[in-house]
Design a protein around this motif. Structure first.
Motif, PDB file in Angstrom:
ATOM      1  N   LYS A 118       0.801  -1.228   0.000  1.00  0.00           N
ATOM      2  CA  LYS A 118       0.000   0.000   0.000  1.00  0.00           C
ATOM      3  C   LYS A 118       0.829   1.273   0.000  1.00  0.00           C
ATOM      4  O   LYS A 118       0.423   2.280  -0.590  1.00  0.00           O
ATOM      5  CB  LYS A 118      -0.935   0.007   1.211  1.00  0.00           C
ATOM      6  N   ILE A 119       1.964   1.262   0.679  1.00  0.00           N
ATOM      7  CA  ILE A 119       2.759   2.487   0.813  1.00  0.00           C
ATOM      8  C   ILE A 119       4.237   2.200   0.556  1.00  0.00           C
ATOM      9  O   ILE A 119       4.689   1.060   0.708  1.00  0.00           O
ATOM     10  CB  ILE A 119       2.609   3.127   2.214  1.00  0.00           C
ATOM     11  N   PRO A 120       5.006   3.224   0.148  1.00  0.00           N
ATOM     12  CA  PRO A 120       6.459   3.045   0.011  1.00  0.00           C
ATOM     13  C   PRO A 120       7.083   2.724   1.365  1.00  0.00           C
ATOM     14  O   PRO A 120       6.783   3.391   2.364  1.00  0.00           O
ATOM     15  CB  PRO A 120       6.930   4.407  -0.504  1.00  0.00           C
ATOM     16  N   ILE A 121       7.929   1.715   1.407  1.00  0.00           N
ATOM     17  CA  ILE A 121       8.558   1.307   2.667  1.00  0.00           C
ATOM     18  C   ILE A 121      10.044   1.048   2.460  1.00  0.00           C
ATOM     19  O   ILE A 121      10.453   0.424   1.482  1.00  0.00           O
ATOM     20  CB  ILE A 121       7.894   0.038   3.240  1.00  0.00           C
ATOM     21  N   CYS A 122      10.827   1.547   3.398  1.00  0.00           N
ATOM     22  CA  CYS A 122      12.261   1.265   3.455  1.00  0.00           C
ATOM     23  C   CYS A 122      12.566   0.680   4.832  1.00  0.00           C
ATOM     24  O   CYS A 122      12.237   1.283   5.860  1.00  0.00           O
ATOM     25  CB  CYS A 122      13.075   2.538   3.235  1.00  0.00           C
ATOM     26  N   VAL A 123      13.158  -0.496   4.855  1.00  0.00           N
ATOM     27  CA  VAL A 123      13.594  -1.133   6.094  1.00  0.00           C
ATOM     28  C   VAL A 123      15.121  -1.092   6.122  1.00  0.00           C
ATOM     29  O   VAL A 123      15.770  -1.387   5.113  1.00  0.00           O
ATOM     30  CB  VAL A 123      13.109  -2.594   6.181  1.00  0.00           C
ATOM     31  N   TYR A 124      15.690  -0.706   7.252  1.00  0.00           N
ATOM     32  CA  TYR A 124      17.142  -0.747   7.394  1.00  0.00           C
ATOM     33  C   TYR A 124      17.513  -1.240   8.777  1.00  0.00           C
ATOM     34  O   TYR A 124      16.661  -1.320   9.670  1.00  0.00           O
ATOM     35  CB  TYR A 124      17.765   0.621   7.105  1.00  0.00           C
ATOM     36  N   THR A 125      18.777  -1.615   8.982  1.00  0.00           N
ATOM     37  CA  THR A 125      19.198  -2.231  10.231  1.00  0.00           C
ATOM     38  C   THR A 125      20.451  -1.562  10.779  1.00  0.00           C
ATOM     39  O   THR A 125      21.046  -0.695  10.148  1.00  0.00           O
ATOM     40  CB  THR A 125      19.505  -3.729  10.024  1.00  0.00           C
ATOM     41  N   MET A 162      19.763  -1.720   3.650  1.00  0.00           N
ATOM     42  CA  MET A 162      18.408  -1.356   3.220  1.00  0.00           C
ATOM     43  C   MET A 162      17.693  -2.441   2.435  1.00  0.00           C
ATOM     44  O   MET A 162      18.302  -3.204   1.703  1.00  0.00           O
ATOM     45  CB  MET A 162      18.474  -0.134   2.298  1.00  0.00           C
ATOM     46  N   MET A 163      16.371  -2.414   2.569  1.00  0.00           N
ATOM     47  CA  MET A 163      15.469  -3.086   1.626  1.00  0.00           C
ATOM     48  C   MET A 163      14.336  -2.112   1.337  1.00  0.00           C
ATOM     49  O   MET A 163      13.797  -1.484   2.245  1.00  0.00           O
ATOM     50  CB  MET A 163      14.897  -4.382   2.200  1.00  0.00           C
ATOM     51  N   ILE A 164      14.000  -1.947   0.049  1.00  0.00           N
ATOM     52  CA  ILE A 164      12.871  -1.104  -0.335  1.00  0.00           C
ATOM     53  C   ILE A 164      11.877  -1.924  -1.141  1.00  0.00           C
ATOM     54  O   ILE A 164      12.232  -2.942  -1.750  1.00  0.00           O
ATOM     55  CB  ILE A 164      13.310   0.130  -1.153  1.00  0.00           C
ATOM     56  N   ASN A 165      10.632  -1.473  -1.151  1.00  0.00           N
ATOM     57  CA  ASN A 165       9.621  -2.146  -1.966  1.00  0.00           C
ATOM     58  C   ASN A 165       9.475  -1.443  -3.306  1.00  0.00           C
ATOM     59  O   ASN A 165      10.087  -0.405  -3.572  1.00  0.00           O
ATOM     60  CB  ASN A 165       8.289  -2.250  -1.217  1.00  0.00           C
ATOM     61  N   GLN A 166       8.611  -1.998  -4.157  1.00  0.00           N
ATOM     62  CA  GLN A 166       8.427  -1.465  -5.502  1.00  0.00           C
ATOM     63  C   GLN A 166       7.867  -0.042  -5.474  1.00  0.00           C
ATOM     64  O   GLN A 166       8.162   0.779  -6.339  1.00  0.00           O
ATOM     65  CB  GLN A 166       7.497  -2.370  -6.304  1.00  0.00           C
ATOM     66  N   LEU A 167       7.076   0.277  -4.459  1.00  0.00           N
ATOM     67  CA  LEU A 167       6.461   1.596  -4.384  1.00  0.00           C
ATOM     68  C   LEU A 167       7.492   2.696  -4.122  1.00  0.00           C
ATOM     69  O   LEU A 167       7.267   3.852  -4.490  1.00  0.00           O
ATOM     70  CB  LEU A 167       5.359   1.612  -3.316  1.00  0.00           C
ATOM     71  N   VAL A 168       8.615   2.364  -3.503  1.00  0.00           N
ATOM     72  CA  VAL A 168       9.701   3.330  -3.371  1.00  0.00           C
ATOM     73  C   VAL A 168      10.343   3.551  -4.733  1.00  0.00           C
ATOM     74  O   VAL A 168      10.588   4.695  -5.156  1.00  0.00           O
ATOM     75  CB  VAL A 168      10.763   2.865  -2.354  1.00  0.00           C
ATOM     76  N   LYS A 198       6.935   5.060   4.700  1.00  0.00           N
ATOM     77  CA  LYS A 198       7.351   4.698   6.049  1.00  0.00           C
ATOM     78  C   LYS A 198       8.770   4.130   6.033  1.00  0.00           C
ATOM     79  O   LYS A 198       9.096   3.274   5.203  1.00  0.00           O
ATOM     80  CB  LYS A 198       6.400   3.638   6.632  1.00  0.00           C
ATOM     81  N   VAL A 199       9.596   4.617   6.961  1.00  0.00           N
ATOM     82  CA  VAL A 199      10.941   4.083   7.165  1.00  0.00           C
ATOM     83  C   VAL A 199      10.931   3.286   8.461  1.00  0.00           C
ATOM     84  O   VAL A 199      10.478   3.782   9.496  1.00  0.00           O
ATOM     85  CB  VAL A 199      11.988   5.207   7.241  1.00  0.00           C
ATOM     86  N   SER A 200      11.398   2.045   8.410  1.00  0.00           N
ATOM     87  CA  SER A 200      11.353   1.149   9.574  1.00  0.00           C
ATOM     88  C   SER A 200      12.759   0.671   9.909  1.00  0.00           C
ATOM     89  O   SER A 200      13.521   0.274   9.017  1.00  0.00           O
ATOM     90  CB  SER A 200      10.442  -0.048   9.275  1.00  0.00           C
ATOM     91  N   TYR A 201      13.100   0.677  11.197  1.00  0.00           N
ATOM     92  CA  TYR A 201      14.453   0.365  11.646  1.00  0.00           C
ATOM     93  C   TYR A 201      14.471  -0.904  12.492  1.00  0.00           C
ATOM     94  O   TYR A 201      13.633  -1.097  13.375  1.00  0.00           O
ATOM     95  CB  TYR A 201      14.998   1.535  12.465  1.00  0.00           C
ATOM     96  N   ILE A 202      15.442  -1.781  12.232  1.00  0.00           N
ATOM     97  CA  ILE A 202      15.691  -2.974  13.035  1.00  0.00           C
ATOM     98  C   ILE A 202      16.971  -2.741  13.814  1.00  0.00           C
ATOM     99  O   ILE A 202      18.053  -2.597  13.209  1.00  0.00           O
ATOM    100  CB  ILE A 202      15.839  -4.227  12.147  1.00  0.00           C
ATOM    101  N   ASN A 203      16.889  -2.695  15.111  1.00  0.00           N
ATOM    102  CA  ASN A 203      18.060  -2.391  15.939  1.00  0.00           C
ATOM    103  C   ASN A 203      18.893  -3.644  16.213  1.00  0.00           C
ATOM    104  O   ASN A 203      19.167  -4.002  17.354  1.00  0.00           O
ATOM    105  CB  ASN A 203      17.637  -1.736  17.253  1.00  0.00           C
ATOM    106  N   GLU A 204      19.253  -4.305  15.155  1.00  0.00           N
ATOM    107  CA  GLU A 204      20.139  -5.469  15.206  1.00  0.00           C
ATOM    108  C   GLU A 204      21.074  -5.394  14.009  1.00  0.00           C
ATOM    109  O   GLU A 204      20.665  -4.966  12.928  1.00  0.00           O
ATOM    110  CB  GLU A 204      19.346  -6.771  15.132  1.00  0.00           C
ATOM    111  N   PRO A 205      22.329  -5.807  14.173  1.00  0.00           N
ATOM    112  CA  PRO A 205      23.245  -5.787  13.020  1.00  0.00           C
ATOM    113  C   PRO A 205      22.946  -6.944  12.073  1.00  0.00           C
ATOM    114  O   PRO A 205      22.672  -8.065  12.513  1.00  0.00           O
ATOM    115  CB  PRO A 205      24.619  -5.935  13.667  1.00  0.00           C
TER     116      PRO A 205
END
Length: 318
Positions: A118-125, A162-168, A198-205
């Motif tokens: 549904k929305i652009p998303i970027c996940v990073y760690t 990083m990982m981004i979805n198609q909407l980004v 939405k930018v989402s963070y994982i606090n693990e290496p």
């Protein structure tokens, strides 16, 4: 429905020394449905031979410009990869790091838990900082932030996590980008995602992040001596503020006001037009209405000082 296809985008340049370790670490991922797309940016060492060796070993490794690679620069090279690859999700890799075995799986699980359709998303760690021999145990990020206004002035989303979805990807105007305004690809991706998704963070290496003299962009030195030098010699901070202003100018050029929320657009407008009318009085007003957003208040004041006292820095020479 099958498992999502993850594209890993790797731009290489004279990376023969550490490239075998990187690709080997990707081959060891616990999540198997990935494809590694490599673009060489004009290497003069044995990087291309290393790439061909791994292409012959695993069909998931693809060399997209087997002919002599044109040197585009790191940002343009990554965006060329992104533009020409079509998968479900996209990740980015530096040529000298080492991926922990569950990097793809862990990041993908977070992505799938969000509204990625549904929305652009970027996940990073987070990242574990190591030396050239992969020894070390300290984490790079002690604090993190995901808001657009903070990311406009300081990026903490490293592309190699990083990982981004198609909407980004759909947000990127590949034919319109002024690469002179884009300092790093990851900063731009984090910015447009924070503005419109939405930018989402994982606090693990999920990665061993090598620090050595060859890094294009490395971790900041946070020692007391380094901080003192930074206050006394503000050249690098003036450059960083210039980069933020360039990003704002690019956002203003590429996206419509209606796409932003009101507060974020005020920042884009005020900083995106500084190249046209930067002056001491004008910049004092901007520093009051839309001060640079930093994690530490003292640093915010320092950047307001730079914005005002070095207002001539931001006028573009004709």
């Amino acid at each position: 429905m099958g498992s999502p296809n993850v594209g890993i985008l790797l731009s290489t340049y004279n990376g023969e020394k550490y490239l075998p370790q990187l690709i080997t670490s990707i081959l060891k991922q616990t999540y198997a449905n990935w494809h590694l797309y490599i673009r060489d940016d004009g290497s003069s060492d044995n990087t291309v031979s290393v790439i061909h060796e791994f292409v012959s070993r695993d069909p998931r490794v693809e060399f997209i410009n087997c002919e002599k690679g044109k040197n585009l620069g790191v940002v343009h090279s990554f965006f060329s990869l992104l533009e020409n690859v079509d998968v479900d999700f996209y990740m980015f890799s530096d040529q000298d790091d080492y991926w922990l075995p569950d990097k793809v799986e862990k990041t993908l699980n977070r992505m799938l838990s969000l509204e990625h359709k549904k929305i652009p998303i970027c996940v990073y760690t987070n990242l574990k900082v190591v030396d050239k021999d992969l020894k070390g145990n300290s984490l790079l990020l002690s604090r993190s932030w995901q808001s657009f206004q903070e990311l406009l002035f300081t990026n903490n989303a490293y592309g190699c996590t990083m990982m981004i979805n198609q909407l980004v990807k759909d947000l990127i105007n590949f034919d319109q980008i002024n690469y002179a305004n884009i300092f790093m690809h990851d900063w731009w991706l984090a910015l447009i995602t924070a503005a419109f998704g939405k930018v989402s963070y994982i606090n693990e290496p999920t990665i061993l992040y090598r620090q050595h003299g060859d890094n294009q962009v490395g971790a900041s030195n946070k020692s007391f001596v380094s901080i003192c030098k930074r206050v006394l010699d503000n050249h690098k901070d003036r450059q960083k503020l210039q980069q933020s202003i360039n990003y704002a100018e690019e956002l203003l050029s590429e996206y419509d006001e209606c796409q932003f929320n009101t507060d974020d657009y005020r920042y884009v407008l005020n900083y995106g037009k500084l190249h046209q009318n930067s002056s001491l009085g004008h910049n004092i007003k901007i520093g009051i209405i839309t001060p640079p957003k930093m994690v530490h208040k003292m640093k915010e004041l320092f950047y307001v000082y730079i914005l005002v006292m070095y207002s001539k820095d931001y006028i573009k020479k004709k």
